[in-house]
Scaffold this active site. Structure first.
Site, PDB file in Angstrom:
ATOM      1  N   GLY A 215     -50.415  12.879 -36.988  1.00 28.46           N
ATOM      2  CA  GLY A 215     -51.434  13.442 -36.788  1.00 28.46           C
ATOM      3  C   GLY A 215     -51.786  13.787 -35.772  1.00 28.46           C
ATOM      4  N   ASN A 216     -53.402  14.951 -35.788  1.00 29.38           N
ATOM      5  CA  ASN A 216     -54.041  15.007 -34.231  1.00 29.38           C
ATOM      6  C   ASN A 216     -55.982  14.487 -34.967  1.00 29.38           C
ATOM      7  OD1 ASN A 216     -54.701  17.596 -35.489  1.00 29.38           O
ATOM      8  ND2 ASN A 216     -52.598  18.074 -35.188  1.00 29.38           N
ATOM      9  N   ARG A 217     -56.422  15.094 -34.091  1.00 29.50           N
ATOM     10  CA  ARG A 217     -57.362  14.807 -33.940  1.00 29.50           C
ATOM     11  C   ARG A 217     -58.826  16.072 -34.778  1.00 29.50           C
ATOM     12  NH1 ARG A 217     -59.948  13.438 -28.555  1.00 29.50           N
ATOM     13  NH2 ARG A 217     -61.945  14.236 -29.449  1.00 29.50           N
ATOM     14  N   ALA A 283     -54.614  23.240 -35.941  1.00 32.99           N
ATOM     15  CA  ALA A 283     -53.490  22.506 -34.282  1.00 32.99           C
ATOM     16  C   ALA A 283     -52.433  22.090 -35.535  1.00 32.99           C
ATOM     17  CB  ALA A 283     -54.378  21.319 -34.520  1.00 32.99           C
TER      18      ALA A 283
END
Length: 416
Positions: A215-217, A283
């Protein structure tokens, strides 16, 4: 936060009218005072049947009156409106809006509304039947014609067992709208009425096994701000959300939840057909696992086995390509680019290159890292157009950035 002197703090008059949602005005009041605003509460007599004056005084640190005959020497029915930077009414009942639309001034709040020369934001709350009544809709139209910002009401649980349109939006959303109007008084015109917009938000999650994921932030706050502002500017909004940290769905917005990049791709291609504007603010993970494990990957003394990755679809590019091929009818496509820069190029230079490669109409470039863009309340960057235009977006709330983008979108749509 560190607050300046009383004189330096933005002055807000918080009007409260007599509906059951008056108790939520306390949360709005708390949010405004904690973010550095000086708030004077002006309730109606009916509002005090729901929340006592002592509560408003304790939370605001200011005296509370309802009539025009207290402290007459200070002429409060004129002075409050003249000195305010924003007048905010939470909740705005059908009765309050009817009186305001007809210019009545029979208490401190309605008198303040007549004397205010600052932005005025009314946030309605009432039962669905009252909201839908032609008289209420006429009054809303009159108020908007007079320059009042009448927010969209939410849909959900009302009093008793009733559910429907007319619910007060989340207090945090109201505070955000108030901050937006204080920062830019013309930020919420009804210029997107009749437009349909589709927005993606949040990060995608690509499963490694039944427990773990790539995943990402991204928190999704920017995409939600885009949806919130568009809805209050009159658009029909569909929000396609990945992982969004349990954010509250903005009032008047249709939400579709997705998980992986493939799921978001499928929904975006379907929902974007026929839209006036599509904004890819999500994102999207660049990579996914080539083969997801069907069981939880165990630890071992020799360390984990290498994980093979495969590229995810480039949703923004696919939208542009589908439009060019006549397979997708979308008037305008905008994207977001999160860039860090490096010794060879700046975030803005990378953004210009990405705009050329993606082929979209507009691109918002954010410089990320060191507390910027991801997982924070504010944002900044540049808005690039395929016509060579470049607009610097100063540091401010994500709703302020959203308003800047919708200004550009509306200009483009108006000339098509």
């Amino acid at each position: 936060m560190t607050q300046g002197s009383t004189e330096d703090r933005p002055r807000v008059v918080l009007g409260v009218s007599g509906g059951i949602a008056a108790y939520k005005a306390c949360e709005v009041l708390r949010g405004l005072t904690e973010s550095g605003h000086r708030v004077r509460v002006a309730p109606t007599e009916a509002a005090l049947q729901f929340v006592g004056a002592a509560t408003f005084e304790a939370l605001s640190g200011q005296p509370v009156e309802t009539g025009v005959f207290s402290d007459v020497h200070e002429v409060p029915h004129v002075r409050l409106g003249q000195e305010a930077d924003l007048v905010l009414v939470v909740p705005a009942t059908a009765d309050l809006m009817a009186r305001a639309a007809n210019g009545q001034a029979d208490d401190l709040l309605t008198s303040t509304l007549l004397t205010a020369r600052c932005p005025v934001l009314m946030v309605p709350a009432m039962h669905t039947e009252m909201w839908e009544h032609p008289a209420t809709q006429r009054n809303i139209s009159t108020l908007r014609g007079d320059g009042v910002v009448v927010a969209e009401s939410d849909t959900g649980r009302l009093t008793g067992a009733d559910t429907g349109k007319g619910r007060l939006p989340d207090p945090a959303e109201i505070v955000d709208l108030a901050r937006l109007l204080l920062a830019a008084g013309n930020a919420l015109p009804r210029d997107l009425e009749g437009r349909r917009v589709v927005i993606s938000a949040g990060g995608t999650r690509e499963p490694l096994d039944p427990v773990r994921y790539l995943g990402n932030r991204s928190s999704g706050r920017q995409g939600y701000a885009l949806a919130r502002v568009a809805a209050h500017r009159g658009a029909e909004v569909t929000l396609v959300a990945g992982h969004t940290a349990e954010l509250v769905t903005p009032a008047g917005v249709r939400l579709i939840r997705t998980g992986t990049a493939e799921e978001m791709r499928s929904v975006m291609l379907t929902e974007s057909d026929g839209a006036d504007a599509v904004v890819m603010a999500a994102a999207v993970a660049d990579f996914k696992v080539s083969a997801q494990a069907g069981y939880k990957i165990k630890k071992s003394d020799s360390g984990p086995e290498p994980v093979a990755l495969a590229k995810n679809p480039d949703i923004l590019s696919e939208l542009v390509e589908a439009r060019a091929a006549g397979k997708l009818s979308a008037s305008l496509i905008a994207g977001f680019a999160a860039e860090t820069g490096d010794p060879s190029s700046s975030p803005l230079e990378y953004g210009r290159d990405k705009l050329a490669r993606k082929g979209c109409d507009l691109l918002v470039v954010n410089a990320v890292g060191e507390g910027r863009a991801f997982e924070v309340e504010d944002n900044a960057g540049w808005l690039l157009g395929d016509d060579g235009t470049e607009t610097t977006i100063p540091h401010g709330s994500k709703s302020l950035l959203a308003s800047t983008l919708w200004d550009a979108v509306n200009r483009r749509l108006a000339h098509q």
